[in-house]
Design a protein around this motif. Structure first.
Motif, PDB file in Angstrom:
ATOM      1  N   GLU A 299      -9.638  -1.252   6.405  1.00 41.53           N
ATOM      2  CA  GLU A 299      -9.980  -1.329   4.986  1.00 41.53           C
ATOM      3  C   GLU A 299     -11.420  -1.807   4.812  1.00 41.53           C
ATOM      4  O   GLU A 299     -12.143  -1.314   3.947  1.00 41.53           O
ATOM      5  N   LYS A 300     -11.828  -2.763   5.647  1.00 43.34           N
ATOM      6  CA  LYS A 300     -13.201  -3.294   5.565  1.00 43.34           C
ATOM      7  C   LYS A 300     -14.228  -2.199   5.809  1.00 43.34           C
ATOM      8  O   LYS A 300     -15.266  -2.143   5.154  1.00 43.34           O
TER       9      LYS A 300
ATOM     10  N   ALA B 190      -0.458  11.649   0.574  1.00 45.31           N
ATOM     11  CA  ALA B 190       0.714  10.802   0.371  1.00 45.31           C
ATOM     12  C   ALA B 190       0.371   9.398   0.844  1.00 45.31           C
ATOM     13  O   ALA B 190      -0.261   9.227   1.902  1.00 45.31           O
ATOM     14  N   ARG B 191       0.771   8.401   0.066  1.00 42.16           N
ATOM     15  CA  ARG B 191       0.576   7.025   0.502  1.00 42.16           C
ATOM     16  C   ARG B 191       1.679   6.668   1.492  1.00 42.16           C
ATOM     17  O   ARG B 191       2.846   6.997   1.273  1.00 42.16           O
ATOM     18  N   VAL B 192       1.318   6.002   2.568  1.00 37.75           N
ATOM     19  CA  VAL B 192       2.296   5.546   3.545  1.00 37.75           C
ATOM     20  C   VAL B 192       2.384   4.022   3.440  1.00 37.75           C
ATOM     21  O   VAL B 192       1.367   3.330   3.524  1.00 37.75           O
ATOM     22  N   SER B 193       3.588   3.513   3.212  1.00 40.06           N
ATOM     23  CA  SER B 193       3.777   2.060   3.178  1.00 40.06           C
ATOM     24  C   SER B 193       4.287   1.611   4.536  1.00 40.06           C
ATOM     25  O   SER B 193       5.427   1.899   4.904  1.00 40.06           O
ATOM     26  N   LEU B 194       3.433   0.929   5.275  1.00 37.08           N
ATOM     27  CA  LEU B 194       3.755   0.560   6.657  1.00 37.08           C
ATOM     28  C   LEU B 194       4.647  -0.673   6.721  1.00 37.08           C
ATOM     29  O   LEU B 194       4.474  -1.622   5.949  1.00 37.08           O
TER      30      LEU B 194
ATOM     31  N   ILE C 190      -7.941   4.193  -5.888  1.00 37.00           N
ATOM     32  CA  ILE C 190      -6.854   3.972  -6.850  1.00 37.00           C
ATOM     33  C   ILE C 190      -6.269   2.568  -6.684  1.00 37.00           C
ATOM     34  O   ILE C 190      -6.013   1.861  -7.663  1.00 37.00           O
ATOM     35  N   LEU C 191      -6.108   2.130  -5.424  1.00 37.50           N
ATOM     36  CA  LEU C 191      -5.522   0.809  -5.180  1.00 37.50           C
ATOM     37  C   LEU C 191      -6.449  -0.317  -5.642  1.00 37.50           C
ATOM     38  O   LEU C 191      -5.982  -1.361  -6.095  1.00 37.50           O
TER      39      LEU C 191
ATOM     40  N   LEU D 239      -3.856  -5.272   4.389  1.00 39.28           N
ATOM     41  CA  LEU D 239      -3.873  -4.483   5.621  1.00 39.28           C
ATOM     42  C   LEU D 239      -2.892  -3.311   5.477  1.00 39.28           C
ATOM     43  O   LEU D 239      -1.776  -3.496   5.002  1.00 39.28           O
ATOM     44  N   GLY D 240      -3.358  -2.136   5.848  1.00 38.69           N
ATOM     45  CA  GLY D 240      -2.488  -0.966   5.774  1.00 38.69           C
ATOM     46  C   GLY D 240      -2.617  -0.186   4.478  1.00 38.69           C
ATOM     47  O   GLY D 240      -2.005   0.875   4.327  1.00 38.69           O
ATOM     48  N   SER D 241      -3.425  -0.704   3.545  1.00 38.07           N
ATOM     49  CA  SER D 241      -3.580  -0.031   2.241  1.00 38.07           C
ATOM     50  C   SER D 241      -4.097   1.398   2.383  1.00 38.07           C
ATOM     51  O   SER D 241      -3.799   2.262   1.568  1.00 38.07           O
TER      52      SER D 241
END
Ligand code: ACK
Length: 223
Positions: free
Chosen positions: A134-135, A117-121, A175-176, A149-151
């Motif tokens: 992410e880096k 599940a994707r979490v949107s912070l 996917i993003l 950030l948070g992706s």
């Protein structure tokens, strides 16, 4: 390094979904897999999941659950991971340790390796997010470093045989990155829960019409 010193830093920090909610999220995930399995569009791309073989795949059996449902903020590996000690010592981490949050699950995704599940912070949740999460994924997922950030924030719902849960966040990033490059995915179907799109190579994303809000406690896991 002494044992005590190593043990004081956990395997990972993250938000842990409350037990009753875990049950609900698992049910939603299972329902989604069950529905996906019956779609003609999924059957058309079934070979993605069977290593190229033309055989039926039962998604509910295909993925194995992986312990407590949580959203990792920082993987520390008991202090061995880069930046682990610095993260564990951050004032905000210690201040918010043990507090309650509400996470917003905004999408479900499935690949031949993982379901998650994707979490949107929110802004206040992002203060606990490591600046390099992410880096760090750039080598595995080219393009990930340029995402917001948070992706990478996600809840692992299951992994295929032999796949480690770290893969779930990488699958989401993949996917993003495609979305950021302008690919909207092939619109497959309007489902009750939301819009289902196919991104090739067995990658499916269900964008939820209504986010699922789940209470979660910011804490740490030792195994
Ligand atoms: O499902 P996850 O987010 O993927 O939750 C588990 C948790 O830490 C405990 O293993 C995640 N994890 C494992 N290795 C890494 C890593 N190298 N980078 C980021 N997260 C990781 C795993």
């Amino acid at each position: 390094k002494g044992l005590h010193e190593e043990m004081s830093i956990p395997l990972y920090f993250g938000w842990f979904l409350l037990p009753t909610i875990q049950e609900k999220v698992r049910c939603t995930s299972m329902d989604f897999l069950k529905t996906l399995d019956t779609l003609e569009a999924f059957k058309k791309h079934m070979t993605d999941f069977a290593g190229g073989a033309e055989k039926e795949v039962d998604l509910e059996q295909y993925f194995k659950a992986k312990g407590n449902l949580h959203c990792t903020t920082k993987f520390c590996d008991y202090g061995r991971a880069q930046g682990a000690k610095e993260y564990a010592e951050k004032p905000v981490v210690n201040e918010l340790y043990g507090s309650a949050f509400e996470l917003s699950l905004t999408a479900l995704f499935v690949t031949p390796r993982t379901v998650g599940a994707r979490v949107s912070l929110s802004e206040e949740q992002l203060v606990l997010w490591p600046a390099d999460a992410e880096k760090e994924a750039e080598a595995a997922v080219p393009g990930a470093a340029s995402l917001a950030l948070g992706s990478r924030a996600h809840v692992t719902l299951g992994c295929a045989e032999g796949v480690q849960p770290v893969q779930t966040g990488l699958d989401l990033l993949e996917i993003l990155v495609l979305q950021q490059e302008g690919q909207q995915g092939e619109l497959v179907e309007e489902m009750e829960l939301g819009t289902l799109a196919y991104y090739g190579k067995g990658r499916w994303l269900l964008s939820l019409r209504e986010p699922i809000c789940v209470p979660a406690c910011f804490s740490s896991g030792y195994r």
